[in-house]
Write a protein that holds these residues in place. Structure first.
Motif, PDB file in Angstrom:
ATOM      1  N   PRO A 138       0.837  -1.214   0.000  1.00  0.00           N
ATOM      2  CA  PRO A 138       0.000   0.000   0.000  1.00  0.00           C
ATOM      3  C   PRO A 138       0.867   1.259   0.000  1.00  0.00           C
ATOM      4  N   GLY A 139       0.460   2.211  -0.811  1.00  0.00           N
ATOM      5  CA  GLY A 139       1.222   3.440  -0.970  1.00  0.00           C
ATOM      6  C   GLY A 139       2.264   3.382  -2.064  1.00  0.00           C
ATOM      7  N   GLY A 140       2.485   2.208  -2.595  1.00  0.00           N
ATOM      8  CA  GLY A 140       3.482   2.031  -3.639  1.00  0.00           C
ATOM      9  C   GLY A 140       2.974   2.390  -5.025  1.00  0.00           C
ATOM     10  N   SER A 141       3.837   2.155  -6.009  1.00  0.00           N
ATOM     11  CA  SER A 141       3.527   2.501  -7.396  1.00  0.00           C
ATOM     12  C   SER A 141       3.833   1.331  -8.321  1.00  0.00           C
ATOM     13  N   LEU A 142       3.123   1.317  -9.420  1.00  0.00           N
ATOM     14  CA  LEU A 142       3.375   0.372 -10.505  1.00  0.00           C
ATOM     15  C   LEU A 142       3.105   1.075 -11.818  1.00  0.00           C
ATOM     16  N   ARG A 143       3.789   0.644 -12.866  1.00  0.00           N
ATOM     17  CA  ARG A 143       3.470   1.117 -14.203  1.00  0.00           C
ATOM     18  C   ARG A 143       3.132  -0.075 -15.072  1.00  0.00           C
ATOM     19  N   LEU A 144       1.918  -0.061 -15.586  1.00  0.00           N
ATOM     20  CA  LEU A 144       1.479  -1.080 -16.518  1.00  0.00           C
ATOM     21  C   LEU A 144       1.754  -0.628 -17.944  1.00  0.00           C
ATOM     22  N   SER A 145       2.055  -1.601 -18.781  1.00  0.00           N
ATOM     23  CA  SER A 145       2.266  -1.331 -20.204  1.00  0.00           C
ATOM     24  C   SER A 145       1.343  -2.213 -21.023  1.00  0.00           C
ATOM     25  N   CYS A 146       0.993  -1.727 -22.185  1.00  0.00           N
ATOM     26  CA  CYS A 146       0.170  -2.514 -23.119  1.00  0.00           C
ATOM     27  C   CYS A 146       0.723  -2.276 -24.509  1.00  0.00           C
ATOM     28  N   LEU A 172      -0.096   2.833 -17.972  1.00  0.00           N
ATOM     29  CA  LEU A 172      -0.890   3.309 -16.849  1.00  0.00           C
ATOM     30  C   LEU A 172       0.033   3.392 -15.640  1.00  0.00           C
ATOM     31  N   GLN A 173       0.373   4.614 -15.267  1.00  0.00           N
ATOM     32  CA  GLN A 173       1.179   4.840 -14.073  1.00  0.00           C
ATOM     33  C   GLN A 173       0.238   4.917 -12.880  1.00  0.00           C
ATOM     34  N   MET A 174       0.462   4.062 -11.905  1.00  0.00           N
ATOM     35  CA  MET A 174      -0.421   3.989 -10.741  1.00  0.00           C
ATOM     36  C   MET A 174       0.373   4.320  -9.485  1.00  0.00           C
ATOM     37  N   ASN A 175      -0.031   5.370  -8.811  1.00  0.00           N
ATOM     38  CA  ASN A 175       0.633   5.829  -7.598  1.00  0.00           C
ATOM     39  C   ASN A 175      -0.318   5.736  -6.404  1.00  0.00           C
ATOM     40  N   SER A 176       0.263   5.788  -5.216  1.00  0.00           N
ATOM     41  CA  SER A 176      -0.525   5.763  -3.971  1.00  0.00           C
ATOM     42  C   SER A 176      -1.519   4.607  -3.985  1.00  0.00           C
ATOM     43  N   LEU A 177      -1.035   3.450  -4.313  1.00  0.00           N
ATOM     44  CA  LEU A 177      -1.924   2.295  -4.467  1.00  0.00           C
ATOM     45  C   LEU A 177      -2.518   1.875  -3.135  1.00  0.00           C
ATOM     46  N   LYS A 178      -3.758   1.410  -3.216  1.00  0.00           N
ATOM     47  CA  LYS A 178      -4.525   0.989  -2.056  1.00  0.00           C
ATOM     48  C   LYS A 178      -4.919  -0.472  -2.212  1.00  0.00           C
ATOM     49  N   PRO A 179      -5.196  -1.150  -1.117  1.00  0.00           N
ATOM     50  CA  PRO A 179      -5.637  -2.553  -1.246  1.00  0.00           C
ATOM     51  C   PRO A 179      -6.848  -2.717  -2.166  1.00  0.00           C
ATOM     52  N   GLU A 180      -7.724  -1.729  -2.183  1.00  0.00           N
ATOM     53  CA  GLU A 180      -8.906  -1.820  -3.047  1.00  0.00           C
ATOM     54  C   GLU A 180      -8.591  -1.656  -4.527  1.00  0.00           C
ATOM     55  N   ASP A 181      -7.338  -1.347  -4.853  1.00  0.00           N
ATOM     56  CA  ASP A 181      -6.918  -1.319  -6.250  1.00  0.00           C
ATOM     57  C   ASP A 181      -6.557  -2.711  -6.756  1.00  0.00           C
TER      58      ASP A 181
END
Length: 119
Positions: free
Chosen positions: A14-22, A81-90
Protein backbone atom coordinates in the motif's frame (compact mmCIF):
# COMPACT_ATOMS: atom_id res chain seq x y z
CA UNK A 1 -5.18 -9.54 -36.20
CA UNK A 2 -5.21 -7.07 -33.37
CA UNK A 3 -3.25 -8.06 -30.29
CA UNK A 4 -2.95 -6.23 -27.00
CA UNK A 5 -0.42 -7.54 -24.50
CA UNK A 6 -0.30 -6.14 -20.97
CA UNK A 7 2.68 -6.32 -18.65
CA UNK A 8 3.93 -4.77 -15.44
CA UNK A 9 1.52 -6.18 -12.90
CA UNK A 10 2.62 -7.69 -9.62
CA UNK A 11 2.56 -7.40 -5.87
CA UNK A 12 3.07 -3.97 -4.31
CA UNK A 13 2.67 -2.58 -0.80
CA UNK A 14 0.00 0.00 0.00
CA UNK A 15 1.22 3.44 -0.97
CA UNK A 16 3.48 2.03 -3.64
CA UNK A 17 3.53 2.50 -7.40
CA UNK A 18 3.37 0.37 -10.51
CA UNK A 19 3.47 1.12 -14.20
CA UNK A 20 1.48 -1.08 -16.52
CA UNK A 21 2.27 -1.33 -20.20
CA UNK A 22 0.17 -2.51 -23.12
CA UNK A 23 1.81 -3.25 -26.45
CA UNK A 24 -0.53 -3.12 -29.42
CA UNK A 25 -0.12 -4.69 -32.83
CA UNK A 26 -2.28 -5.23 -35.90
CA UNK A 27 -3.88 -1.79 -35.86
CA UNK A 28 -3.12 1.78 -36.88
CA UNK A 29 -2.23 2.84 -33.36
CA UNK A 30 -2.64 6.59 -33.81
CA UNK A 31 -6.23 6.07 -34.97
CA UNK A 32 -7.25 4.22 -31.83
CA UNK A 33 -8.35 5.34 -28.42
CA UNK A 34 -6.71 3.17 -25.79
CA UNK A 35 -8.23 2.45 -22.42
CA UNK A 36 -7.57 0.74 -19.13
CA UNK A 37 -10.13 -1.22 -17.15
CA UNK A 38 -9.97 -3.43 -14.09
CA UNK A 39 -11.95 -6.25 -12.58
CA UNK A 40 -11.77 -7.23 -8.93
CA UNK A 41 -12.78 -10.74 -7.81
CA UNK A 42 -16.54 -11.15 -7.85
CA UNK A 43 -17.10 -7.71 -9.36
CA UNK A 44 -17.81 -6.34 -12.80
CA UNK A 45 -15.13 -4.86 -15.01
CA UNK A 46 -14.86 -1.10 -14.58
CA UNK A 47 -13.45 1.66 -16.76
CA UNK A 48 -10.45 3.57 -15.41
CA UNK A 49 -9.00 5.83 -18.07
CA UNK A 50 -8.70 6.42 -21.79
CA UNK A 51 -6.45 8.35 -24.16
CA UNK A 52 -7.42 9.37 -27.66
CA UNK A 53 -5.34 8.42 -30.63
CA UNK A 54 -5.76 11.56 -32.72
CA UNK A 55 -5.00 14.20 -30.11
CA UNK A 56 -3.96 12.45 -26.90
CA UNK A 57 -6.90 13.76 -24.89
CA UNK A 58 -7.33 11.85 -21.63
CA UNK A 59 -10.26 11.04 -19.37
CA UNK A 60 -10.36 9.34 -15.97
CA UNK A 61 -12.97 7.90 -13.73
CA UNK A 62 -13.26 9.75 -10.43
CA UNK A 63 -11.87 6.92 -8.33
CA UNK A 64 -8.41 7.08 -9.92
CA UNK A 65 -8.06 10.67 -11.12
CA UNK A 66 -5.02 12.24 -9.47
CA UNK A 67 -3.46 8.87 -8.64
CA UNK A 68 -3.32 7.16 -12.03
CA UNK A 69 -1.94 8.59 -15.27
CA UNK A 70 -2.54 7.19 -18.73
CA UNK A 71 -0.06 7.94 -21.50
CA UNK A 72 0.95 6.59 -24.86
CA UNK A 73 4.08 6.26 -26.97
CA UNK A 74 2.92 6.19 -30.58
CA UNK A 75 6.39 5.29 -31.82
CA UNK A 76 6.25 2.11 -29.74
CA UNK A 77 2.52 1.36 -30.18
CA UNK A 78 2.32 1.21 -26.41
CA UNK A 79 -0.01 2.66 -23.80
CA UNK A 80 0.90 2.99 -20.14
CA UNK A 81 -0.89 3.31 -16.85
CA UNK A 82 1.18 4.84 -14.07
CA UNK A 83 -0.42 3.99 -10.74
CA UNK A 84 0.63 5.83 -7.60
CA UNK A 85 -0.52 5.76 -3.97
CA UNK A 86 -1.92 2.30 -4.47
CA UNK A 87 -4.52 0.99 -2.06
CA UNK A 88 -5.64 -2.55 -1.25
CA UNK A 89 -8.91 -1.82 -3.05
CA UNK A 90 -6.92 -1.32 -6.25
CA UNK A 91 -6.26 -5.07 -6.28
CA UNK A 92 -7.69 -6.43 -9.53
CA UNK A 93 -6.91 -7.78 -12.95
CA UNK A 94 -6.12 -4.80 -15.17
CA UNK A 95 -7.07 -4.88 -18.84
CA UNK A 96 -5.98 -2.82 -21.79
CA UNK A 97 -8.54 -2.13 -24.53
CA UNK A 98 -8.70 -0.41 -27.91
CA UNK A 99 -11.38 1.21 -30.02
CA UNK A 100 -11.27 3.28 -33.15
CA UNK A 101 -11.44 6.98 -32.32
CA UNK A 102 -14.80 7.37 -34.06
CA UNK A 103 -16.67 4.59 -32.25
CA UNK A 104 -17.93 4.45 -28.69
CA UNK A 105 -17.32 0.86 -27.62
CA UNK A 106 -14.01 -0.84 -26.94
CA UNK A 107 -13.62 -3.73 -29.34
CA UNK A 108 -10.24 -5.23 -28.63
CA UNK A 109 -9.02 -6.48 -25.26
CA UNK A 110 -5.83 -7.78 -23.76
CA UNK A 111 -5.56 -10.84 -21.57
CA UNK A 112 -5.12 -8.85 -18.37
CA UNK A 113 -2.41 -8.48 -15.78
CA UNK A 114 -2.84 -9.04 -12.04
CA UNK A 115 -2.15 -6.21 -9.62
CA UNK A 116 -2.17 -7.05 -5.93
CA UNK A 117 -1.80 -4.35 -3.29
CA UNK A 118 -1.02 -5.89 0.07
CA UNK A 119 1.39 -5.60 2.95
Amino acid sequence: QVQLVESGGGLVQPGGSLRLSCAASGLTFTSYTMGWFRQAPGKERNFLARIAGNNGDTYYTDSVEGRFTISRDNAKNTVYLQMNSLKPEDTAVYYCAARADYVSSFRYWGQGTQVTVSS
